[in-house]
Structures are given as C-alpha cells and as structure tokens.
Scaffold this active site. Structure first.
Site, PDB file in Angstrom:
ATOM      1  N   THR A 193      18.601   1.558 -27.448  1.00  0.00           N
ATOM      2  CA  THR A 193      19.701   1.883 -28.359  1.00  0.00           C
ATOM      3  C   THR A 193      19.308   2.898 -29.431  1.00  0.00           C
ATOM      4  OG1 THR A 193      20.526  -0.339 -27.966  1.00  0.00           O
ATOM      5  CG2 THR A 193      21.456   0.834 -29.846  1.00  0.00           C
ATOM      6  N   GLY A 202      21.579  -3.733 -27.700  1.00  0.00           N
ATOM      7  CA  GLY A 202      22.542  -2.905 -28.443  1.00  0.00           C
ATOM      8  C   GLY A 202      22.531  -3.115 -29.943  1.00  0.00           C
ATOM      9  N   ASN A 229      11.056  -2.987 -24.603  1.00  0.00           N
ATOM     10  CA  ASN A 229      12.176  -2.087 -24.306  1.00  0.00           C
ATOM     11  C   ASN A 229      12.831  -1.527 -25.564  1.00  0.00           C
ATOM     12  OD1 ASN A 229      11.692  -3.004 -21.742  1.00  0.00           O
ATOM     13  ND2 ASN A 229      13.760  -3.738 -21.353  1.00  0.00           N
ATOM     14  N   ASP A 232      16.323  -0.702 -14.737  1.00  0.00           N
ATOM     15  CA  ASP A 232      16.576  -1.787 -15.689  1.00  0.00           C
ATOM     16  C   ASP A 232      17.781  -2.629 -15.224  1.00  0.00           C
ATOM     17  OD1 ASP A 232      16.053  -3.069 -18.115  1.00  0.00           O
ATOM     18  OD2 ASP A 232      17.313  -1.714 -19.290  1.00  0.00           O
ATOM     19  N   HIS A 233      17.703  -3.927 -15.426  1.00  0.00           N
ATOM     20  CA  HIS A 233      18.845  -4.848 -15.217  1.00  0.00           C
ATOM     21  C   HIS A 233      19.666  -4.634 -13.953  1.00  0.00           C
ATOM     22  CE1 HIS A 233      18.660  -7.167 -18.846  1.00  0.00           C
ATOM     23  NE2 HIS A 233      18.427  -6.058 -19.526  1.00  0.00           N
ATOM     24  N   HIS A 280      13.393  -7.481 -24.457  1.00  0.00           N
ATOM     25  CA  HIS A 280      14.577  -6.613 -24.330  1.00  0.00           C
ATOM     26  C   HIS A 280      15.253  -6.541 -25.693  1.00  0.00           C
ATOM     27  CE1 HIS A 280      15.220  -6.110 -19.844  1.00  0.00           C
ATOM     28  NE2 HIS A 280      14.065  -6.760 -19.954  1.00  0.00           N
ATOM     29  N   GLY A 281      16.069  -5.523 -25.889  1.00  0.00           N
ATOM     30  CA  GLY A 281      16.768  -5.390 -27.177  1.00  0.00           C
ATOM     31  C   GLY A 281      15.800  -5.093 -28.308  1.00  0.00           C
TER      32      GLY A 281
HETATM   33 ZN   LIG Z   1      17.703  -5.542 -21.244  1.00  0.00          ZN
END
Ligand SMILES: [Zn+2]
Length: 288
Positions: free
Chosen positions: A232, A180, A229, A81-82, A207-208
């Site tokens: 968190t 997050g 994704n 990831d990232h 994402h997130g």
């Molecule tokens: Zn991400």
C-alpha cells in the site's frame, strides 16, 4: 540472480533479517524497486496480484524481472500474491514465477491443507516455492473485505499441523495486521508471534506491512518473520507523486518527467524499508 523464496529466506534466517516483498503495480516502478535492493545489498521479493500479472502478462513479468536481476546482479524472487485459483497458480508457475502463494485461509482447516498440498506438489518439482496462509488478515483480501469480528488469529497448534502436512516454504500468519492500512497503525500481537515461532519451524510472513509500526520491526524479525509484505505504501506514494507532477505538466512534455519522480518515490521507500529489514542495530545512514 533469479531466486526462489526458499533460497532468500534461508539467507534471511542465517543473517536474522527479513526480506522485503514489495508489490509492483506496473512495469514503470519495477526497475527502480530492484535497483533499490541492489544499492542496499539485499535480496528482494517482487510480488504481484493476479490482476497485475494479467495486466502486464505473466511471461512479460518473468522476462523483465529475470533480465534486471541478471543485469544488476541482485537476488530477486518473483512471487504471486494471494492466489486462490489453481489455474492462475499454474499459469504463474508455467510462465516462470519462482514463488506462489496459495491462500486457502478462508477455507475449513482440512480443505486449506489439502489444496495447499496440491499446489506444493505442482510447484516443488519445478523449483518453485509456496507460501500458505492460516487465519484471516484484516482489511481487504482479494477484493473481499474482512470484517473486524470475522478476523481469526492463527493458532500455534494449527500452524504446526499445517506446516507439517503441507511442506510449505513460508507461512503467512494472522497476528493483527490489515491489508490496505496506511492512515493508522496496528497493534501487532507479539506474544502470539512468539508462541507460533517457538513451535513452528518455517519462515513466517507478515501481510499488511504498511500498517505495522517501524519500531515493531526488530521484534518481528527476531521472532521469525522472514518475508515482510509492503504494498500500500508504494501504491499511495507513487500515485501522490504522479498526481502532483501530472497536475502541473504541459500536455506535450515527455511522460518521463512525470513518471520518473513517482518511480523514485517508490525506490526511496523500498530502500528505507530494506534498511530496517536488515535488522542491524545502527544501520548505515541512508540518504533517501
Ligand atoms: Zn496479503
């Protein structure tokens, strides 16, 4: 079986569902995450940050994921990831990761294209998929927090050009989600997603995901989100559960008694999410 991202998103496209991409943070929670996918009968993407990959070891992660995928007969992708550093991407590919994300979203558009192309050139001949990113996702990316005013939504015309120029296998888009986020929920820009989906012929990535309302999932999936994704929520619940069990334990009690409940908490979330990601109108009731 051990798969790459392209293979599982093709399945997702054919079945109009999305594939959950869940961040593992340690080796403890990993087997139960994959078993959750097996029990649901769906593929799963296990993803790691560079820091987690270094903490566990790239090769160790590949070996463990491959072994469980074969042993449990479930389709699993191992995704980085990232990543912004070519050396880390190369380390992951050479160790056997089946998918990588090159995140050039902070770069000028043409530089993002050029660098993503370089990653694709290295990855594709080795059977490894590549995810790119356009726009800025809020929250924290690679430890750098993105201010609300600096958030840039993905422009549909840029997405068309980017996908054509780079030949990426999946594209992460910025439509209002934040990394997050778990105490509140975000308003996803569905009209923008529809615009992008109408013109871009490439699996799209959210994402997130923890900050996305579950009632929004069907609309996201029906508009081309093929990788979703979630990180968190797993982290928070593993920690909470472990904190409770460790808080009450005798120091000489087997660690298993404290770690297993945390792993099961993660498994239950993964099963619940996969149930929603399969995008069926009346999902079979899961007991979690
Ligand atoms: Zn991400």
């Amino acid at each position: 079986m051990y798969k790459n991202l392209k293979q599982v998103t093709e399945t997702a496209e054919a079945l109009n569902m999305t594939i959950g991409a869940f961040n593992t943070h340690n080796l403890e929670m990993l087997p139960e995450m994959i078993r959750a996918a097996k029990e649901m009968g769906a593929p799963i993407i296990i993803q790691t940050s560079i820091d987690t990959a270094k903490y566990i070891g790239y090769k160790v992660l590949v070996a463990v994921v491959k072994e469980i995928a074969e042993d449990e007969m479930v389709d699993v992708v191992l995704h980085l990831d990232h990543a912004r550093d070519f050396n880390e991407i190369k380390a992951a590919i050479d160790a056997g990761y089946s998918s990588v994300m090159y995140d050039g979203s902070h770069l000028p558009f043409k530089e993002n294209i050029a660098k993503t192309q370089a990653v694709v050139e290295y990855a594709h001949p080795r059977g490894v998929s590549v995810e790119g990113e356009l726009g800025t996702i809020g929250g924290t990316e690679e430890g750098i927090s993105v201010a609300e005013d600096d958030k840039v939504y993905t422009r549909p015309e840029d997405a068309v050009e980017f996908v054509k120029a780079t030949d990426v296998d999946a594209l992460a888009i910025a439509i209002g989600t934040n990394h997050g986020q778990f105490k509140s929920k975000t308003e996803v820009n569905i009209p923008l997603l529809k615009e992008i989906h109408a013109v871009v012929d490439c699996p799209l990535v959210i994402h997130g995901g923890t900050g996305v309302k579950e009632e929004d999932y069907p609309e996201l999936i029906n508009n081309g989100i093929r990788k979703f994704n979630v990180g968190t929520e797993l982290l928070v619940n593993w920690t909470k559960t472990a904190k409770d069990s460790f808080g009450e334990t005798e120091v000489n009690k087997s660690l298993r008694h404290n770690v297993i409940p945390a792993n099961i908490a993660v498994k239950n979330i993964v099963k619940h999410k996969i149930g929603l990601f399969m995008n069926v109108e009346s999902p079979i009731k899961q007991t979690i």
